[in-house]
Scaffold this active site. Structure first.
Site, PDB file in Angstrom:
ATOM      1  CB  CYS A  36     -40.682  56.071  28.373  1.00  0.00           C
ATOM      2  SG  CYS A  36     -42.382  55.454  28.588  1.00  0.00           S
ATOM      3  CB  CYS A  39     -41.411  55.722  31.758  1.00  0.00           C
ATOM      4  SG  CYS A  39     -41.818  54.288  30.788  1.00  0.00           S
TER       5      CYS A  39
END
Length: 113
Positions: A36, A39
């Site tokens: 991600c 993230c």
């Protein structure tokens, strides 16, 4: 799971997650995935907050949703990153997405700082 130093603690099992909830009044959970991009982008900001004196009473934990899919499902994780605040073992707040200002506001609200 005693917190001797600050930082973000990887939670690698359901048992470790339950222990974190039981032993800490306020828990910030970062639900992330290694693939991600958002993230990865917000991780250093969360790490900074985890070492901030202002948030010293918060236990920072993280789970990789791909490593603990059943827990992610139990926590109703729909997108990454998702940040959840738990107070006395109960979820009290949530932030979905990598928004630095909203993340700080979430922590301030959780601690009353």
């Amino acid at each position: 799971m005693l917190r001797l130093t600050r930082g973000i603690f990887p939670t690698n099992s359901v048992e470790a997650w339950k222990e974190a909830l039981e032993k800490n009044k306020v828990v910030m959970l970062d639900c992330f995935a290694t693939w991600c991009g958002p993230c990865k982008a917000i991780a250093p900001i969360l790490a900074k907050h985890s070492n901030d004196e202002q948030f010293k009473d918060v236990f920072f934990a993280k789970i990789d949703v791909d490593q603990l899919p059943d827990l992610a499902q139990d926590l109703s994780i729909r997108a990454m990153p998702t940040f959840k605040i738990f107070t006395n073992g109960e979820q009290t707040d949530e932030l979905v997405g990598a928004n630095p200002n909203a993340l700080q506001a979430l922590l301030v609200k959780a601690t009353g700082a």
